[in-house]
Motif scaffolding. Structure first.
Motif, short mmCIF file in Angstrom:
data_model
loop_
_atom_site.label_atom_id
_atom_site.label_comp_id
_atom_site.label_asym_id
_atom_site.label_seq_id
_atom_site.Cartn_x
_atom_site.Cartn_y
_atom_site.Cartn_z
N ASN A 1 0.81 -1.22 0.00
CA ASN A 1 0.00 0.00 0.00
C ASN A 1 0.84 1.27 0.00
N GLN A 2 2.15 1.14 -0.15
CA GLN A 2 3.05 2.29 -0.20
C GLN A 2 3.44 2.58 -1.65
N GLU A 3 3.87 3.81 -1.92
CA GLU A 3 4.33 4.15 -3.27
C GLU A 3 5.49 3.25 -3.69
N GLN A 4 6.47 3.11 -2.80
CA GLN A 4 7.54 2.13 -3.01
C GLN A 4 7.15 0.91 -2.18
N ALA A 5 6.91 -0.20 -2.83
CA ALA A 5 6.34 -1.37 -2.14
C ALA A 5 7.38 -2.32 -1.56
N LEU A 6 8.63 -2.25 -2.01
CA LEU A 6 9.61 -3.26 -1.62
C LEU A 6 10.90 -2.60 -1.13
N TYR A 7 11.40 -3.09 0.00
CA TYR A 7 12.63 -2.58 0.60
C TYR A 7 13.53 -3.77 0.95
N ALA A 8 14.84 -3.55 0.83
CA ALA A 8 15.82 -4.58 1.19
C ALA A 8 16.84 -3.94 2.12
N ILE A 9 17.03 -4.55 3.29
CA ILE A 9 17.89 -3.99 4.32
C ILE A 9 18.62 -5.13 5.04
N ASP A 10 19.79 -4.84 5.58
CA ASP A 10 20.58 -5.85 6.29
C ASP A 10 19.75 -6.49 7.40
N ASN A 11 19.84 -7.79 7.55
CA ASN A 11 19.08 -8.49 8.59
C ASN A 11 19.81 -8.51 9.93
N ARG A 12 21.07 -8.16 9.96
CA ARG A 12 21.87 -8.23 11.20
C ARG A 12 21.75 -6.94 12.00
N ASP A 13 21.23 -7.07 13.21
CA ASP A 13 21.09 -5.94 14.13
C ASP A 13 22.48 -5.55 14.63
N PRO A 14 22.93 -4.31 14.38
CA PRO A 14 24.30 -3.93 14.79
C PRO A 14 24.48 -3.87 16.30
N ARG A 15 23.44 -3.66 17.06
CA ARG A 15 23.57 -3.57 18.52
C ARG A 15 23.68 -4.94 19.17
N SER A 16 22.81 -5.87 18.78
CA SER A 16 22.82 -7.19 19.41
C SER A 16 23.67 -8.20 18.66
N GLY A 17 23.90 -7.95 17.36
CA GLY A 17 24.63 -8.91 16.54
C GLY A 17 23.76 -10.06 16.04
N ALA A 18 22.50 -10.05 16.39
CA ALA A 18 21.58 -11.13 15.99
C ALA A 18 20.97 -10.82 14.62
N ASN A 19 20.70 -11.86 13.88
CA ASN A 19 20.05 -11.73 12.58
C ASN A 19 18.53 -11.73 12.77
#
Length: 120
Positions: free
Chosen positions: A45-63
């Motif tokens: 429902n957004q103008e840009q429908a698809l986003y790709a971003i790193d899955n690794r949280d930099p603070r916890s190190g967890a994916n």
């Protein structure tokens, strides 16, 4: 490097990572790209429908970013990291609470039935 969408499309090598039917509306799914986990967020429902971003949280190190909650802060689409709740822009990857933290973002597109990420 800040490239326009046209420049990315012309100079990038696009890699299929999943099928459109693998996406979950208003949620994240995680794909594997050359040794890295990438979280895909499909917001139909957004103008840009698809986003790709790193899955690794930099603070916890967890994916875990792909399991984060999607929302908007100040008109900007964000994902909240599940453990420490820091907010990352889906457009730029920057962290709202800590400018020293950022997630990598990838150009992403739907091409026919495939979802593709640009490898620059």
């Amino acid at each position: 490097m800040n490239l326009s969408n046209a420049a990315v499309a012309q100079h990038a090598h696009w890699q299929a990572v999943c099928q459109v039917q693998d996406l979950v509306a208003d949620s994240g799914v995680v794909v594997w790209l050359e040794g890295e986990q990438v979280a895909l967020f499909y917001l139909p429902n957004q103008e840009q429908a698809l986003y790709a971003i790193d899955n690794r949280d930099p603070r916890s190190g967890a994916n875990i970013i792909g399991r984060g909650l999607i929302g908007s802060i100040g008109g900007e689409l964000m994902v909240a990291a599940p453990l420490y709740k820091q907010h990352f822009s889906l457009h730029s990857g920057r962290c709202l609470e800590d400018p020293q933290q950022a997630l990598r973002v990838w150009p992403v597109r739907m091409r026919g039935d495939a979802v593709e990420l640009a490898m620059l």
